[in-house]
Design an enzyme around this catalytic site. Sequence first.
Site, short mmCIF file in Angstrom:
data_model
loop_
_atom_site.label_atom_id
_atom_site.label_comp_id
_atom_site.label_asym_id
_atom_site.label_seq_id
_atom_site.Cartn_x
_atom_site.Cartn_y
_atom_site.Cartn_z
N ASN A 86 1.02 -1.03 0.13
CA ASN A 86 -0.06 -0.30 0.36
C ASN A 86 0.65 1.07 0.09
OD1 ASN A 86 -2.36 -0.91 0.19
ND2 ASN A 86 -2.33 -1.92 2.15
N HIS A 99 6.71 -1.43 3.10
CA HIS A 99 6.52 -3.59 3.87
C HIS A 99 5.60 -4.07 2.62
CE1 HIS A 99 3.16 -0.04 5.61
NE2 HIS A 99 1.99 -1.91 5.39
N HIS A 101 2.80 -6.63 1.95
CA HIS A 101 1.77 -7.69 3.24
C HIS A 101 2.42 -8.82 1.94
CE1 HIS A 101 -0.46 -4.59 4.98
NE2 HIS A 101 0.04 -3.59 4.24
P1 5GP Z 1 -0.38 -0.52 5.96
O1 5GP Z 1 -2.20 -0.96 5.54
O2 5GP Z 1 0.41 0.57 6.10
O3 5GP Z 1 -0.38 -0.82 4.02
O4 5GP Z 1 -0.01 -1.65 6.71
C1 5GP Z 1 -0.15 -1.89 8.17
C2 5GP Z 1 0.14 -3.27 8.88
O5 5GP Z 1 0.58 -2.55 9.57
C3 5GP Z 1 -1.48 -3.12 8.94
O6 5GP Z 1 -2.23 -4.29 8.21
C4 5GP Z 1 -1.91 -3.55 10.55
O7 5GP Z 1 -2.76 -4.53 10.37
C5 5GP Z 1 -0.37 -3.68 10.33
N1 5GP Z 1 0.50 -3.22 12.01
C6 5GP Z 1 -0.63 -1.84 12.77
N2 5GP Z 1 0.24 -2.25 13.40
C7 5GP Z 1 0.94 -3.41 14.07
C8 5GP Z 1 1.68 -3.99 15.22
O8 5GP Z 1 1.69 -2.77 16.66
N3 5GP Z 1 1.94 -5.00 15.05
C9 5GP Z 1 1.72 -5.63 14.45
N4 5GP Z 1 2.09 -6.38 14.33
N5 5GP Z 1 1.12 -5.13 13.11
C10 5GP Z 1 0.51 -4.05 12.56
#
Ligand code: 5GP
Length: 111
Positions: A86, A99, A101
């Site tokens: 994302n 990052h 997924h």
């Molecule tokens: P984004 O939305 O930025 O692509 O993805 C961020 C991801 O990080 C989300 O899927 C969310 O669930 C995950 N996430 C957010 N905070 C934490 C955390 O403290 N620990 C872990 N393991 N995942 C997290």
Amino acid sequence: MEDCIFCKIKLGELSSTKLYEDGDFMIIKDINPVAKIHLIAIPNEHYSGLDMQTEEGAIVLGKILHKIGTLSDELGLSNGYRLVINQGKDAGQTVQHLHIHIIGGEQLHNL
Ligand code: 5GP
Ligand code: ZN
């Protein structure tokens, strides 16, 4: 990077379930999984997104893709998986540390 969740996880200041780690990146379980298996591959270096990445960062991303391929059986992803980045607001990026997924463990809906 201060106040970055993923940097804090990397430094051990926040807990996580870490499945893999080397000098370039780590793979942890996502705290809020969207499928039976939902992992995140996180470069050690803090890049806020693809737009802020360096050439070294691009090399690390290549290494991550290669490693995911070799670890897929071990991670329970032998039937396949989906990789998602994302990037930015429209994509719903919530953590400003680049990052990937890794999503699988079940049949995913077609994009
Ligand atoms: P984004 O939305 O930025 O692509 O993805 C961020 C991801 O990080 C989300 O899927 C969310 O669930 C995950 N996430 C957010 N905070 C934490 C955390 O403290 N620990 C872990 N393991 N995942 C997290
Ligand atoms: Zn960070």
